[in-house]
Write a protein that holds these residues in place. Structure first.
Motif, PDB file in Angstrom:
ATOM      1  N   ARG A 269      36.740  43.167  48.249  1.00 53.44           N
ATOM      2  CA  ARG A 269      35.975  43.095  46.420  1.00 53.44           C
ATOM      3  C   ARG A 269      35.111  41.145  46.243  1.00 53.44           C
TER       4      ARG A 269
ATOM      5  N   ASP B 292      31.915  42.008  48.158  1.00 51.49           N
ATOM      6  CA  ASP B 292      30.609  42.928  47.151  1.00 51.49           C
ATOM      7  C   ASP B 292      30.460  43.661  48.222  1.00 51.49           C
ATOM      8  N   ASN B 293      32.229  44.425  48.417  1.00 51.74           N
ATOM      9  CA  ASN B 293      31.684  46.065  49.048  1.00 51.74           C
ATOM     10  C   ASN B 293      32.773  47.040  48.374  1.00 51.74           C
ATOM     11  N   PRO B 294      32.298  46.762  47.029  1.00 50.93           N
ATOM     12  CA  PRO B 294      33.106  47.586  46.288  1.00 50.93           C
ATOM     13  C   PRO B 294      33.333  49.068  46.414  1.00 50.93           C
TER      14      PRO B 294
ATOM     15  N   ALA C  78      37.020  48.121  48.818  1.00 49.66           N
ATOM     16  CA  ALA C  78      37.718  47.844  48.346  1.00 49.66           C
ATOM     17  C   ALA C  78      38.455  49.360  47.621  1.00 49.66           C
ATOM     18  N   ALA C  79      37.827  50.227  47.471  1.00 48.95           N
ATOM     19  CA  ALA C  79      38.264  51.089  46.430  1.00 48.95           C
ATOM     20  C   ALA C  79      38.838  52.488  47.565  1.00 48.95           C
TER      21      ALA C  79
END
Length: 132
Positions: free
Chosen positions: A56, A59-61, A64-65
């Motif tokens: 997160r 900036d790697n959503p 992260a999910a």
């Protein structure tokens, strides 16, 4: 919460295994002494959550999910995960079977994000005609 990466080098005293053993306590000497057991090196929800936080922060959503779903699977037995893997392969399940699997993930294991993923797969598989 700011997490310092690489976690193994910077967070070794705060990261614990599934058994609660600190990463800093898992050493070759402790293994040789017989103080480290297989369950001591299994990843914890906390570690996966921290990896997700790093994703997160960078900036790697999507990553992260993935870590969030992985953290949910820590408490799911291996045989259930393998069954899920097989059922999620195209043309291996009915929509009802996938819905039931999602419901089990939600009700029995509290795996909200994993259940959502299975439901999304069921919808997509139905649209593509790759259900039994």
């Amino acid at each position: 919460m700011m997490v310092r990466y690489p976690l193994g080098a910077n967070e070794a005293d705060s990261i614990t295994s599934r058994t609660g053993k600190k990463l800093s306590e898992i050493t070759l000497d402790e293994i040789k002494k017989g103080n480290i057991h297989p369950d001591d090196i299994k990843i914890s929800k906390e570690m996966l959550s921290k990896q997700g936080e790093v994703a997160r922060q960078n900036d790697n959503p999507a990553m992260a999910a993935n870590f969030q779903r992985a953290s949910e699977l820590v408490d799911v037995p291996d045989d259930v995960i393998l069954e899920m893997y097989n059922k999620l392969r195209p043309n291996r399940s009915t929509k009802l079977e996938l819905v039931q699997m999602a419901q089990e993930l939600l009700d029995k294991y509290g795996a909200v994000n994993c259940a959502r993923l299975v439901m999304e797969a069921a919808e997509i598989y139905e649209k593509r005609g790759i259900l039994l």
